[in-house]
Design an enzyme around this catalytic site. Structure first.
Site, PDB file in Angstrom:
ATOM      1  N   GLY A 281      16.616  27.921  34.968  1.00  0.00           N
ATOM      2  CA  GLY A 281      17.192  28.967  34.703  1.00  0.00           C
ATOM      3  C   GLY A 281      18.880  28.705  34.070  1.00  0.00           C
ATOM      4  O   GLY A 281      18.954  28.780  32.879  1.00  0.00           O
ATOM      5  N   ARG A 318      30.398  35.099  40.520  1.00  0.00           N
ATOM      6  CA  ARG A 318      30.530  33.649  40.873  1.00  0.00           C
ATOM      7  C   ARG A 318      31.570  33.130  41.645  1.00  0.00           C
ATOM      8  O   ARG A 318      31.765  32.512  42.602  1.00  0.00           O
ATOM      9  CB  ARG A 318      29.798  32.721  39.851  1.00  0.00           C
ATOM     10  CG  ARG A 318      28.654  33.060  39.125  1.00  0.00           C
ATOM     11  CD  ARG A 318      27.975  32.121  38.195  1.00  0.00           C
ATOM     12  NE  ARG A 318      27.565  30.936  39.081  1.00  0.00           N
ATOM     13  CZ  ARG A 318      28.212  29.947  39.276  1.00  0.00           C
ATOM     14  NH1 ARG A 318      29.077  29.699  38.573  1.00  0.00           N
ATOM     15  NH2 ARG A 318      27.625  28.862  40.010  1.00  0.00           N
ATOM     16  N   CYS A 350      39.976  46.674  43.318  1.00  0.00           N
ATOM     17  CA  CYS A 350      40.821  46.805  44.511  1.00  0.00           C
ATOM     18  C   CYS A 350      40.152  46.042  45.678  1.00  0.00           C
ATOM     19  O   CYS A 350      39.878  46.398  46.666  1.00  0.00           O
ATOM     20  CB  CYS A 350      40.879  48.417  45.149  1.00  0.00           C
ATOM     21  SG  CYS A 350      41.405  49.208  43.616  1.00  0.00           S
TER      22      CYS A 350
END
Ligand code: LLP
Length: 422
Positions: A281, A318, A350
């Site tokens: 991938g 990530r 936030c």
């Protein structure tokens, strides 16, 4: 030089192929995912060259980036697909992909997903538990078909990567413990609605060493030989995905190094007739994309400098989820001498966890355009609409052309199907 060959500076401006990223930002706005078609082709080519002369099926692990335009490129290059949901199967079918080149992985396949995959005629189910095997046999029997199966075994090897993306250890939820695999294979072989075709493993992601693969392969070869002596003959061996990419200065494992070692081991055990399946991938798409973002505000406090940008953890999860490093490039860097201040690049969400990069020395001004590098894999596919932020547009560049392959969501899109109580 950046980490990605198709994203280079020309006349002081970062380009995607022949397209200045400044043009893309003004045309399509930010945040914006930008993919390079050529980079996808080059990444594919590394696998093609490494596979030459052997029976290898590359099944793109599409969870890394499942935009139809990306899938279509790989389909046209000859790729199959590794899917993990009925939704991913629908994407493959939407681009006219060939289901007989699809392997279906995942620990929690639901009945409707099994039915859809059987109807489509996938190459095989990578079965991850005995309970799943039993359900698959029932579903196939009810449909009057035979389900091709491969068992995903858990070889208990350490892929030496982040714990969240390590999948081949005993205490991970994935696969069937290799010690019990023989008895599960025997059970599968005895069920008339199942056809045992292969063996599979996937030990983790962002792997940079060959040794974990070879340790797993050793155990798989041993299993294949044992099965053979029990009259269970396999047609393919699937080693999963996992090859890492360069996010900054990693030393990489290349497909050709990995595959030459795999072929060597198979030949040594007289198993060269087995088809080799791979499910890469990240290594096919990771360095084919960047996330473009604009600096909204600079904020200097006693302890820290913050560059608040218009992309956020909802666009690229990530960094905060894995502590992952992504290089950050100013799209039009200034030529000032002297040491620029170090900034934390943060988004508008936030949460203190909303950061994209930390401590980056950059000469910044409000309005500057930044490119978060290596955002072709696990960026858009992990994006959310948290804080009611529309997901960003995706653009594919081909030479000096650019096409929007998914438009920016509108704010209306986000709650159009919601309703208040009657
Ligand atoms: N096959 C299976 C069964 C998988 O679970 C995966 C990824 C792949 C293939 C593709 O692996 P790759 O070649 O991309 O390493 N979100 C994380 C990565 C999660 C990988 C999950 N499985 C990240 O952003 O690092």
């Amino acid at each position: 030089m950046t980490v990605a060959p198709q994203f280079q500076f020309r006349n002081g401006v970062l380009h995607a192929e022949d397209m200045p990223l400044t043009d893309l930002a003004s045309q399509f706005g930010t945040p914006l995912y930008v993919y390079s078609r050529q980079a996808l082709h080059d990444a594919w080519d590394a696998y093609r060259v490494a596979s030459q002369g052997r029976d290898v099926l590359i099944c793109y692990g599409m969870k890394a980036n499942s935009n139809l335009a990306v899938l279509n490129e790989f389909k046209n290059l000859g790729s199959g697909f590794d899917i993990v949901s009925g939704g991913e199967l629908a994407r493959v079918l939407a681009i006219g992909g060939d289901a007989s080149r699809v392997v279906f992985s995942g620990v929690g396949k639901q009945t409707w997903e099994m039915q859809a995959a059987l109807k489509a005629g996938v190459k095989c189910f990578n079965v991850e538990s005995e309970a799943e095997l039993v359900r698959l046999a029932e579903v196939a029997q009810q449909m009057g078909v035979v389900a091709p199966v491969s068992l995903r075994v858990n070889p208990d090897v350490d892929a030496q990567t982040h714990p969240y993306i390590s999948t081949g250890l005993k205490d991970n939820k994935f696969g069937i413990a290799i010690e019990t695999a023989l008895s599960v294979y025997q059970r599968a072989a005895a069920l008339p609605s199942l056809n045992v075709v292969g063996v599979d493993c996937h030990i983790g992601s962002q792997i940079t060493e060959v040794s974990p693969y070879l340790d797993a392969l050793d155990k798989l070869i041993h299993l294949i030989l044992t099965l053979d002596s029990h009259g269970i003959t396999l047609k393919h061996l699937d080693l999963g995905g996992g090859i890492g990419i360069r996010y900054t200065n990693e030393t990489l494992l290349s497909p050709s190094v990995l595959l030459s070692k795999v072929f060597q081991a198979l030949d040594a055990h007289k198993l060269s007739h087995l088809q080799l399946v791979l499910e890469p991938g990240r290594s096919l798409v990771g360095n084919s994309g960047v996330l473009l973002t604009t600096v909204e505000y600079l904020k200097h406090s006693e302890a820290k400098n913050f560059a608040i940008v218009d992309a956020a953890m909802n666009d690229l999860l990530r960094p905060t989820l894995y502590g992952a490093w992504h290089d950050v490039e100013a799209v039009t860097p200034r030529n000032n001498t002297g040491t620029p201040p170090a900034y934390d690049i943060v988004g508008p969400i936030c949460e203190s966890g909303d950061w994209l990069a930390r401590n980056r020395q950059l000469d910044l001004q409000q309005g500057d355009l930044l490119a978060i590098m290596s955002a072709g894999a696990y960026a858009f596919t992990m994006a959310s609409q948290y804080n009611t932020r529309p997901r960003a547009a995706e653009v594919m560049v081909d030479g000096a052309q650019a096409q929007v392959v998914r438009p920016r969501e509108s704010v209306q899109d986000l709650f159009i199907t919601e309703s208040v109580l009657k």
